[in-house]
Design a protein around this motif. Structure first.
Motif, PDB file in Angstrom:
ATOM      1  N   LEU B   9      81.682  23.925  41.312  1.00 40.92           N
ATOM      2  CA  LEU B   9      80.643  23.063  40.764  1.00 40.92           C
ATOM      3  C   LEU B   9      81.139  22.288  39.548  1.00 40.92           C
ATOM      4  N   LEU B  11      84.084  21.489  38.909  1.00 41.50           N
ATOM      5  CA  LEU B  11      85.046  20.490  39.360  1.00 41.50           C
ATOM      6  C   LEU B  11      84.327  19.239  39.884  1.00 41.50           C
ATOM      7  N   CYS B  12      83.249  19.491  40.600  1.00 43.14           N
ATOM      8  CA  CYS B  12      82.467  18.353  41.128  1.00 43.14           C
ATOM      9  C   CYS B  12      82.024  17.415  40.014  1.00 43.14           C
ATOM     10  N   PHE B  13      81.460  17.995  38.980  1.00 38.37           N
ATOM     11  CA  PHE B  13      80.971  17.154  37.876  1.00 38.37           C
ATOM     12  C   PHE B  13      82.106  16.441  37.167  1.00 38.37           C
ATOM     13  N   LEU B  15      84.949  15.534  38.437  1.00 37.97           N
ATOM     14  CA  LEU B  15      85.485  14.465  39.276  1.00 37.97           C
ATOM     15  C   LEU B  15      84.535  13.273  39.344  1.00 37.97           C
ATOM     16  N   ALA B  16      83.242  13.562  39.287  1.00 43.01           N
ATOM     17  CA  ALA B  16      82.272  12.457  39.288  1.00 43.01           C
ATOM     18  C   ALA B  16      82.495  11.546  38.082  1.00 43.01           C
ATOM     19  N   CYS B  18      85.240  10.778  36.923  1.00 44.91           N
ATOM     20  CA  CYS B  18      86.457  10.010  37.118  1.00 44.91           C
ATOM     21  C   CYS B  18      86.279   8.887  38.120  1.00 44.91           C
ATOM     22  N   GLU B  19      85.051   8.430  38.265  1.00 44.90           N
ATOM     23  CA  GLU B  19      84.806   7.380  39.242  1.00 44.90           C
ATOM     24  C   GLU B  19      85.292   6.022  38.752  1.00 44.90           C
ATOM     25  N   PHE B  20      85.316   5.108  39.674  1.00 41.50           N
ATOM     26  CA  PHE B  20      85.836   3.765  39.417  1.00 41.50           C
ATOM     27  C   PHE B  20      84.963   2.997  38.418  1.00 41.50           C
ATOM     28  N   THR B  21      85.615   2.295  37.523  1.00 45.60           N
ATOM     29  CA  THR B  21      84.913   1.412  36.578  1.00 45.60           C
ATOM     30  C   THR B  21      85.543   0.031  36.682  1.00 45.60           C
TER      31      THR B  21
END
Lengths: 246, 595
Positions: B9, B11-13, B15-16, B18-21
């Motif tokens: 869990l 890790l999920c947060f 990685l979220a 690290c989304e594209f900007t």
């Protein structure tokens, strides 16, 4: 955020079922890089650039970008794996312009969340390598966040913000090569994502579709199809391995 | 297991996050310099525009290279029309606005043309404008003021402000006053002056109006007056018995003068004198004569001109002699050297030399309508006054009443108002009484207290009279002489103004044509006779000097009876009534000393 909860809930349910099956194999955490084919969104960008009257340029055109995945696998009697997969990825676009009199910007932030099932077949390879041939079938949740802002010197600024969603599905065949290092498995995986999706619609009202006025008002559909490369770390879930993991 | 779930869990947060900007910025160098070249045209001819009624305004905005956003047509702050067209128009109804001067503005807004974002967005633009002065004038043309009226080079100049509005047709200059009005029309708008070549003086009004093309005339013209003195007779003095010199003032509008004329009432249509000399101020004119005033008129005749409204006239009354209001029953009494006369109910006594009033005495009775009469004997020693029903004897020096008599006591019978009343030096009182159908005559002698005569005739208009010695009595065109018992006719017929009693000598003088006869009052015999050059009338012998005076036509003649020679001839006005008393001639309101 709601989708994230759904994703997490689904994951936990499957995870729970697998635990009850009493044949757990391993958890894989992966990070990859993938390309997309966002033709509709590029066309939408193009249309936006043409309508303004200044020399607007696109500084981002939905490039390939990182994705992250989690797999929970069970072992069958013939050493094949089956399990569940959850993956998230993103890309985006930007068109913009600025001069002495002000600036113009439109950002499109695209995300997907994928949750599905995975089946892979074992192939023993020489020199201690293991090979896997697999395929994943997933539900695909797409999200488009649109942000626009105009700022004029001496006249203030104005901005717009919209969020759209789209539902689809994806199939991803792949090859994986792994080797046991200590108690973990380190693998590399290459595959192709083939996706299908409905057009984006407004979060607040699903009946309001995002269309491209420059293209006969066709619906704008996310295109997540493309190649995928990733690395993963696998943690075996056998009793011995489990203990080592802890 | 629990740890793996937690880890997954987390890790999920992570990685979220690290989304594209999206990233990147594109900046363009844009030249912000704005170059404006263009034109705004309105279908108005000049920068200052006169508007009357409805006007269709058409405008055209040309701004090459620019995108027109809007045009705005404004009258002052008031928006007349807003448009997005390069060519547009507006029907301007000027009657919706009050008369006055306004600013008309045509304003065009366009993009800046720099190509910048703000330009494209319409936030950066240019405003170009052009203004016109708009003069709205509806209704009749306003009057222009007359600014100045003044004399220049012997003429009158009228100046005014130029009418500045268009649609001018003409100025109308009206002159009023005195002899009527005259107007002229001036069609040149630039003319701001007019010379009145017919002004020679007096109060005149000049009214200037403007008439426009629609034949409307200024409703509220200013009325400007000008007044300069009109030439007038300053004084007049006698050169001799027949001419007088008149001096008069002149007009300063010498170049407007045609001529001066002098006239008099007696022969008004005749110019006694005419003169076109603007500097001459004296004229010699004939003299009407003593006895009445003569009015002379100085006429200043201007040159003819467009504003000729007639001549100017000033009048001047000339009288020969000295002012003196004569009396009824006016006498001179030598004994007190005094004049006596009657005014209203008073007997007035004036000094014989100075004519100053010395005494006044009022006589009242119950008969308010009865008139007061006075009789003074030629030597001035006997003075009687009568007012019905009394007769009073007065002291010549003091006017004190010496005796009072009832008229009926004198006449011996009931009598009425006395119409004629004379007394002789020896106290014989002659009374004439007019009644309904007859006239009664009485002579009463105070010395003997006897009534010497009582006669009655048909009504006669002439007054009776008695001689100084009481021996000759005139009435009813007859001279009667007293022979000690009766009154005999001495001379008949004769008019009252053709006889005269000598004030001291026992003579009665009768004029018949040019013959003068002297009769004795004692016995009625003719003593002498001489002739005069002209028939005389209204004769009288001065009780002070004994000179005989009478007039013939337009002269009064004065004769020395002792020599029978004429000693003075004085021009008089015919028909005037003249008395010769104490070397003075008296008319109704003048007297003339003869020495």
């Amino acid at each position: 955020m709601n989708k994230t909860i759904i994703l997490a809930t689904g994951f936990l349910l499957i995870f729970g079922a697998a635990v009850r099956a009493q044949a757990p194999a391993e958890i894989r955490l992966g990070a990859g890089y993938g390309s997309y084919s966002m033709g509709d969104l590029e066309a939408l960008q193009e249309n936006s650039m043409q309508g303004i009257g200044v020399n607007i340029k696109a500084t981002e055109r939905f490039p390939a970008y990182f994705n992250y995945s989690l797999r929970y696998l069970f072992k069958s009697k013939v050493d094949d794996h089956f399990g569940v997969v959850a993956e998230m990825g993103s890309t985006g676009g930007r068109i913009g312009y600025a001069d002495y009199s002000g600036s113009y910007r439109e950002d499109q932030l695209l995300r997907y969340r994928r949750i599905g099932v995975v089946v892979e077949s074992y192939r023993a390879l020489p020199k201690g390598f293991d090979g896997w041939l697999g395929c994943e079938a997933s539900l695909l949740f797409s999200k488009l966040i649109y942000e626009g802002e105009i700022s004029l010197t001496g006249a203030g600024s104005t901005s717009e913000h919209y969020t759209f969603y789209a539902l689809g599905g994806a199939v991803q065949p792949y090859l994986a090569l792994e080797r046991k290092i200590g108690f973990i498995r380190l693998g590399a995986q290459a595959g192709v994502c083939l996706s299908l999706s409905e057009g984006f619609s407004l979060k607040e009202d699903r009946n309001i579709k995002l269309v491209n006025p420059g293209k006969s008002s066709e619906e704008v559909v996310p295109g997540w199809s493309g190649w995928r490369l990733s690395m993963y770390v696998g943690v075996p879930l056998s009793a011995g391995s489990g203990r080592k993991e802890n | 297991m629990k740890y793996i779930l937690k880890f997954s869990l987390l890790l999920c947060f992570c990685l979220a996050a690290c989304e594209f900007t999206p990233d990147g910025r594109h900046y363009e160098e844009v030249d912000p310099t704005v170059v404006v070249s263009g034109n705004i045209d309105l279908n108005l001819a000049a920068d200052t525009v006169f508007i009357q009624g409805n006007v269709s305004l058409k405008y055209n905005v040309a701004l090459p290279g620019k995108t027109l956003v809007s045009t705005r047509l404004l009258l002052g702050e008031r928006l007349l029309k807003e448009s997005h067209l390069h060519v547009d128009g507006f029907n301007f109804i000027s009657t919706n606005y009050s008369n006055g001067t306004y600013q008309l503005k045509l304003e065009a807004t366009a993009n800046s043309g720099t190509g910048s974002l703000a330009d494209v967005m319409g936030a950066e633009g240019i405003v170009v404008q052009k203004t016109w002065v708009l003069i709205i004038h509806n209704g009749p043309p306003p009057a222009v003021p007359v600014t100045n009226i003044f004399e220049r080079d012997g003429q009158l100049v009228i100046q005014w402000e130029k009418y500045k509005l268009p649609n001018f047709r003409e100025y109308r200059l009206l002159k009023e006053g005195g002899g009527g009005s005259k107007s002229i029309v001036i069609t040149n708008q630039n003319t701001t002056e007019w010379i009145d070549s017919s002004y020679v003086g007096n109060l005149k009004f000049y009214i200037l109006t403007v008439v426009d093309q629609s034949n409307k005339e200024s409703p509220d013209p200013q009325r400007r007056s000008f007044n300069a003195s009109v030439p007038a007779i300053i004084n007049a003095y006698y050169n001799d018995d027949t001419t007088i010199s008149i001096s008069y003032s002149t007009t300063k509008f010498r170049n407007n003068l045609n001529q001066y004329k002098i006239r008099r009432d007696a022969d008004y249509q005749t110019d006694l004198v005419t003169s076109s000399d603007p500097l001459n101020t004296v004229a010699v004119v004939p003299f009407n004569g003593f006895g009445a005033e003569t009015e002379y008129h100085l006429i200043t005749e201007p040159k003819p001109g467009a504003l000729y409204t007639g001549y100017e006239q000033r009048s001047f009354k000339v009288q020969y002699g000295w002012a003196f209001k004569s009396y009824k029953d006016f006498h001179y009494g030598k004994s007190a050297n005094a004049y006596y006369g009657v005014v209203d109910n008073k007997v007035v006594m004036r000094d014989g030399a100075s004519l100053n009033i010395q005494r006044q005495k009022e006589f009242t009775t119950n008969y308010l309508t009865a008139s007061l009469r006075l009789a003074v004997s030629p030597d001035g020693k006997q003075i009687y006054a009568t007012r019905y029903p009394y007769i009073w004897q007065l002291d010549p020096a003091t006017l004190e009443v010496l005796h009072t008599y009832a008229i009926s006591y004198i006449t011996g019978e009931a009598s009425s108002d006395v119409s004629s009343f004379t007394v002789s030096n020896n106290g014989r009182l002659a009374i004439q009484e007019r009644r309904s159908y007859y006239t009664y005559y009485y002579i009463y002698d105070f010395q003997s207290s006897k009534l010497l005569l009582k006669q009655q005739t048909n009504n006669s208009s002439e007054e009776a009279g008695i001689s100084q010695d009481g021996n000759v009595f005139y009435h009813s065109e007859r001279l009667h002489v007293y022979n000690g018992a009766n009154w005999e006719v001495l001379y008949s017929p004769v008019r009252k103004d053709h006889i005269a009693y000598h004030p001291s000598e026992p003579w009665v003088i009768v004029f018949e044509d040019q013959t003068t006869s002297v009769y004795s009052t004692t016995n009625g015999t003719k003593l002498t006779e001489f002739s005069t050059s002209l028939p005389l009338s209204d004769i009288m012998i001065d009780p002070a000097t004994g000179y005989l005076g009478g007039h013939s036509h337009e002269f009064y003649h004065l004769y020395d009876l002792s020599s029978g020679k004429q000693i003075r001839k004085i021009k008089i006005i015919e028909q005037s009534s003249i008395s010769l008393l104490n070397n003075r001639l008296f008319s109704n309101d003048r007297y003339l000393p003869l020495q």
